[in-house]
Scaffold this active site. Sequence first.
Site, PDB file in Angstrom:
ATOM      1  N   ARG A 170      39.680  26.619  36.727  1.00 35.70           N
ATOM      2  CA  ARG A 170      39.060  26.701  38.059  1.00 35.70           C
ATOM      3  C   ARG A 170      37.824  25.816  38.155  1.00 35.70           C
ATOM      4  NH1 ARG A 170      39.093  31.999  40.989  1.00 35.70           N
ATOM      5  NH2 ARG A 170      36.927  31.524  41.383  1.00 35.70           N
ATOM      6  N   ARG A 174      33.741  16.807  35.163  1.00 38.60           N
ATOM      7  CA  ARG A 174      33.560  15.508  35.836  1.00 38.60           C
ATOM      8  C   ARG A 174      32.840  14.522  34.956  1.00 38.60           C
ATOM      9  NH1 ARG A 174      31.011  18.017  40.393  1.00 38.60           N
ATOM     10  NH2 ARG A 174      32.733  18.782  41.670  1.00 38.60           N
ATOM     11  N   ARG A 247      38.733  44.084  37.268  1.00 38.13           N
ATOM     12  CA  ARG A 247      37.429  44.020  36.617  1.00 38.13           C
ATOM     13  C   ARG A 247      36.419  44.331  37.717  1.00 38.13           C
ATOM     14  NH1 ARG A 247      35.223  44.757  32.022  1.00 38.13           N
ATOM     15  NH2 ARG A 247      33.521  43.347  31.498  1.00 38.13           N
ATOM     16  N   ARG A 278      24.854  36.526  35.911  1.00 40.04           N
ATOM     17  CA  ARG A 278      24.073  35.589  36.730  1.00 40.04           C
ATOM     18  C   ARG A 278      23.013  36.301  37.545  1.00 40.04           C
ATOM     19  NH1 ARG A 278      29.445  33.433  40.036  1.00 40.04           N
ATOM     20  NH2 ARG A 278      30.237  35.485  40.540  1.00 40.04           N
ATOM     21  N   GLU A 298      23.851  40.321  38.343  1.00 44.45           N
ATOM     22  CA  GLU A 298      25.265  40.696  38.423  1.00 44.45           C
ATOM     23  C   GLU A 298      25.772  41.077  37.032  1.00 44.45           C
ATOM     24  OE1 GLU A 298      27.445  37.972  40.941  1.00 44.45           O
ATOM     25  OE2 GLU A 298      29.242  38.265  39.717  1.00 44.45           O
ATOM     26  N   TYR A 346      43.384  36.826  43.481  1.00 40.80           N
ATOM     27  CA  TYR A 346      42.041  36.324  43.714  1.00 40.80           C
ATOM     28  C   TYR A 346      42.098  35.278  44.832  1.00 40.80           C
ATOM     29  CZ  TYR A 346      37.404  34.640  43.514  1.00 40.80           C
ATOM     30  OH  TYR A 346      36.135  34.309  43.891  1.00 40.80           O
ATOM     31  N   ASP A 348      39.944  33.010  47.631  1.00 36.56           N
ATOM     32  CA  ASP A 348      38.682  32.586  48.216  1.00 36.56           C
ATOM     33  C   ASP A 348      38.760  32.827  49.727  1.00 36.56           C
ATOM     34  OD1 ASP A 348      36.906  31.742  46.215  1.00 36.56           O
ATOM     35  OD2 ASP A 348      38.039  29.890  45.914  1.00 36.56           O
TER      36      ASP A 348
HETATM   37  P1  FAD Z   1      37.909  42.748  51.447  1.00 37.02           P
HETATM   38  O1  FAD Z   1      36.724  41.991  51.820  1.00 37.02           O
HETATM   39  O2  FAD Z   1      37.884  43.508  50.171  1.00 37.02           O
HETATM   40  O3  FAD Z   1      38.238  43.760  52.641  1.00 37.02           O
HETATM   41  C1  FAD Z   1      39.086  44.865  52.516  1.00 37.02           C
HETATM   42  C2  FAD Z   1      38.473  46.010  53.295  1.00 37.02           C
HETATM   43  O4  FAD Z   1      39.403  47.097  53.332  1.00 37.02           O
HETATM   44  C3  FAD Z   1      37.205  46.564  52.642  1.00 37.02           C
HETATM   45  O5  FAD Z   1      36.131  46.528  53.564  1.00 37.02           O
HETATM   46  C4  FAD Z   1      37.575  47.983  52.266  1.00 37.02           C
HETATM   47  O6  FAD Z   1      36.503  48.893  52.397  1.00 37.02           O
HETATM   48  C5  FAD Z   1      38.696  48.295  53.241  1.00 37.02           C
HETATM   49  N1  FAD Z   1      39.599  49.338  52.763  1.00 37.02           N
HETATM   50  C6  FAD Z   1      40.291  49.344  51.618  1.00 37.02           C
HETATM   51  N2  FAD Z   1      41.023  50.465  51.521  1.00 37.02           N
HETATM   52  C7  FAD Z   1      40.797  51.174  52.645  1.00 37.02           C
HETATM   53  C8  FAD Z   1      41.260  52.428  53.116  1.00 37.02           C
HETATM   54  N3  FAD Z   1      42.081  53.185  52.387  1.00 37.02           N
HETATM   55  N4  FAD Z   1      40.827  52.873  54.320  1.00 37.02           N
HETATM   56  C9  FAD Z   1      39.962  52.115  55.055  1.00 37.02           C
HETATM   57  N5  FAD Z   1      39.495  50.924  54.644  1.00 37.02           N
HETATM   58  C10 FAD Z   1      39.908  50.459  53.458  1.00 37.02           C
HETATM   59  N6  FAD Z   1      35.207  33.513  48.152  1.00 37.02           N
HETATM   60  C11 FAD Z   1      34.771  32.278  48.487  1.00 37.02           C
HETATM   61  O7  FAD Z   1      35.441  31.587  49.287  1.00 37.02           O
HETATM   62  N7  FAD Z   1      33.601  31.775  48.006  1.00 37.02           N
HETATM   63  C12 FAD Z   1      32.818  32.479  47.132  1.00 37.02           C
HETATM   64  O8  FAD Z   1      31.786  32.002  46.706  1.00 37.02           O
HETATM   65  C13 FAD Z   1      33.270  33.772  46.739  1.00 37.02           C
HETATM   66  N8  FAD Z   1      32.539  34.507  45.893  1.00 37.02           N
HETATM   67  C14 FAD Z   1      32.997  35.726  45.495  1.00 37.02           C
HETATM   68  C15 FAD Z   1      32.217  36.460  44.591  1.00 37.02           C
HETATM   69  C16 FAD Z   1      32.644  37.688  44.159  1.00 37.02           C
HETATM   70  C17 FAD Z   1      31.795  38.465  43.193  1.00 37.02           C
HETATM   71  C18 FAD Z   1      33.896  38.200  44.607  1.00 37.02           C
HETATM   72  C19 FAD Z   1      34.394  39.529  44.110  1.00 37.02           C
HETATM   73  C20 FAD Z   1      34.649  37.504  45.538  1.00 37.02           C
HETATM   74  C21 FAD Z   1      34.220  36.253  45.985  1.00 37.02           C
HETATM   75  N9  FAD Z   1      34.936  35.517  46.913  1.00 37.02           N
HETATM   76  C22 FAD Z   1      34.501  34.268  47.282  1.00 37.02           C
HETATM   77  C23 FAD Z   1      36.190  36.033  47.512  1.00 37.02           C
HETATM   78  C24 FAD Z   1      35.981  36.764  48.871  1.00 37.02           C
HETATM   79  O9  FAD Z   1      35.149  37.877  48.650  1.00 37.02           O
HETATM   80  C25 FAD Z   1      37.351  37.228  49.398  1.00 37.02           C
HETATM   81  O10 FAD Z   1      38.185  36.126  49.613  1.00 37.02           O
HETATM   82  C26 FAD Z   1      37.320  38.004  50.735  1.00 37.02           C
HETATM   83  O11 FAD Z   1      36.187  38.789  50.867  1.00 37.02           O
HETATM   84  C27 FAD Z   1      38.551  38.872  50.818  1.00 37.02           C
HETATM   85  O12 FAD Z   1      38.683  39.456  52.098  1.00 37.02           O
HETATM   86  P2  FAD Z   1      39.723  40.640  52.316  1.00 37.02           P
HETATM   87  O13 FAD Z   1      39.650  41.013  53.739  1.00 37.02           O
HETATM   88  O14 FAD Z   1      41.047  40.268  51.749  1.00 37.02           O
HETATM   89  O15 FAD Z   1      39.212  41.830  51.374  1.00 37.02           O
HETATM   90  N1  UDP Z   2      32.665  30.265  33.410  1.00 42.26           N
HETATM   91  C1  UDP Z   2      31.968  30.037  32.235  1.00 42.26           C
HETATM   92  N2  UDP Z   2      30.653  29.701  32.306  1.00 42.26           N
HETATM   93  C2  UDP Z   2      29.986  29.570  33.482  1.00 42.26           C
HETATM   94  C3  UDP Z   2      30.702  29.802  34.681  1.00 42.26           C
HETATM   95  C4  UDP Z   2      32.041  30.147  34.605  1.00 42.26           C
HETATM   96  O1  UDP Z   2      32.529  30.148  31.161  1.00 42.26           O
HETATM   97  O2  UDP Z   2      28.785  29.280  33.463  1.00 42.26           O
HETATM   98  C5  UDP Z   2      34.096  30.639  33.312  1.00 42.26           C
HETATM   99  C6  UDP Z   2      34.305  32.156  33.324  1.00 42.26           C
HETATM  100  O3  UDP Z   2      35.400  32.450  32.457  1.00 42.26           O
HETATM  101  C7  UDP Z   2      34.684  32.435  34.747  1.00 42.26           C
HETATM  102  C8  UDP Z   2      35.498  31.192  35.112  1.00 42.26           C
HETATM  103  O4  UDP Z   2      34.827  30.126  34.419  1.00 42.26           O
HETATM  104  O5  UDP Z   2      35.443  33.616  34.880  1.00 42.26           O
HETATM  105  C9  UDP Z   2      35.580  30.890  36.593  1.00 42.26           C
HETATM  106  O6  UDP Z   2      34.277  30.696  37.093  1.00 42.26           O
HETATM  107  P1  UDP Z   2      33.887  30.920  38.608  1.00 42.26           P
HETATM  108  O7  UDP Z   2      32.494  30.480  38.806  1.00 42.26           O
HETATM  109  O8  UDP Z   2      34.952  30.349  39.452  1.00 42.26           O
HETATM  110  O9  UDP Z   2      33.943  32.506  38.667  1.00 42.26           O
HETATM  111  P2  UDP Z   2      33.598  33.497  39.898  1.00 42.26           P
HETATM  112  O10 UDP Z   2      32.515  32.856  40.700  1.00 42.26           O
HETATM  113  O11 UDP Z   2      34.864  33.679  40.613  1.00 42.26           O
HETATM  114  O12 UDP Z   2      33.150  34.728  39.189  1.00 42.26           O
END
Ligand code: FAD
Ligand code: UDP
Length: 364
Positions: A170, A174, A247, A278, A298, A346, A348
């Site tokens: 992922r 570069r 996780r 982080r 985090e 997963y 985005d």
């Molecule tokens: P969710 O946002 O999880 O929405 C689902 C909703 O359903 C929730 O609000 C939940 O409460 C509700 N729900 C579930 N079950 C029930 C139930 N039984 N009754 C009522 N409500 C319910 N994407 C990026 O593009 N860029 C990023 O930098 C990025 N960073 C991320 C960092 C982290 C730590 C994580 C975990 C994800 C990240 N993502 C990122 C991904 C992004 O969060 C998701 O793509 C997006 O939020 C998913 O939207 P969703 O609607 O599918 O799910």
């Molecule tokens: N990763 C790493 N070192 C870093 C950042 C990321 O080894 O400083 C690895 C780690 O295994 C991570 C994966 O690269 O799960 C993907 O990173 P990304 O930043 O996409 O993870 P996210 O933001 O989704 O947690």
Amino acid sequence: MYDYLIVGAGLYGSTFAYEATKRGKKVLVIDKRNHVGGNIYCENIEGINVHKYGAHIFHTSDKEVWDYVNDIVEFNRYTNQPIANFNGEIYNLPFNMNTFNKLWGVITPEEAKLKIEEQKKQAGIEIPKNLEEQAISLVGTDIYEKLIKGYTEKQWGRSATELPAFIIRRLPVRFSYDNNYFNDLYQGIPIGGYNKIIEKMLEKCDVRLGVDFFEHKDELEKKAEKILFTGMIDEFYDYKFGVLEYRSLKFETEILNEENYQGNAVVNYTDRDTPYTRIIEHKHFEYGTQNKTVITKEYPADWKIGDEPYYPINNDRNDEMFAKYKELAVREDKYIFGGRLADYKYYDMHNVIRAALDKVKEAM
Ligand code: FAD
Ligand code: UDP
């Protein structure tokens, strides 16, 4: 009576709801949380948009999706350039000429490639079979030891030799002096935060918060012709084929009486001993000038039913189990499924919008 009941006010449910109301449908959206937005929700603390469920940076090469979100809200020019802190040594991410120069003193791409090739040869890897071998093949042992191993093993709670190679692919590698974390054509943060997008999308819907679908299923099913479910698919089927694993994460947020804590939005702690992966300093996403700052540490965490499911663990066991749930889901008449929890994937944000728009085309 509604045309659609949407379970989950995250980005997937909200995009679907927006499109449905544009087409004149009557829509009810519920969420078990007490706010809309799902994981992209921001909480305003001291005038700073705090990314409550982890740092979110919008990036895409999908022009249609980029135009779509820009029609709703204006984006700033934020470009993610996280840095890594390994026991007090600072390196640029993703792995690029700045990283190679700091580590080895190399100046040209050719020198960097030679160094990596040398380390790869010493490790004796032909075809990488796991994350460790894949990482060493891409960037050599020094970077693996300092910037990947510790972070990865904390993040996933297991050894890098037991993890699939694709996770590390992922990240861009570069041979240029470019610290942009993403290769996408478009990138930014919505000015004023992500809530603006969701609020606009849900403007014409009825919304009920703090409602768990499963607690009111019988009554809710009668309220709409069709139901879009964006929660966990195994929970929907009462875990009959088993529990899909995730996780989890724990967030520790602090308000600090200083203007600038770490000089960057994202700093990764790549050693094994620091318990968090982080620290996010939220104001830097929007070039904030407040007197105070808000930071979030985090911490990766094990997951069990009832905890927040953040990262699906897409190993063979879980993917095979998901396929069985999916088989049931595609045969449903009244229900449509989508989003990261129902698709056990997963995604985005741009993937979520794309998937929801495609689903709308199918459904309406
Ligand atoms: P969710 O946002 O999880 O929405 C689902 C909703 O359903 C929730 O609000 C939940 O409460 C509700 N729900 C579930 N079950 C029930 C139930 N039984 N009754 C009522 N409500 C319910 N994407 C990026 O593009 N860029 C990023 O930098 C990025 N960073 C991320 C960092 C982290 C730590 C994580 C975990 C994800 C990240 N993502 C990122 C991904 C992004 O969060 C998701 O793509 C997006 O939020 C998913 O939207 P969703 O609607 O599918 O799910
Ligand atoms: N990763 C790493 N070192 C870093 C950042 C990321 O080894 O400083 C690895 C780690 O295994 C991570 C994966 O690269 O799960 C993907 O990173 P990304 O930043 O996409 O993870 P996210 O933001 O989704 O947690």
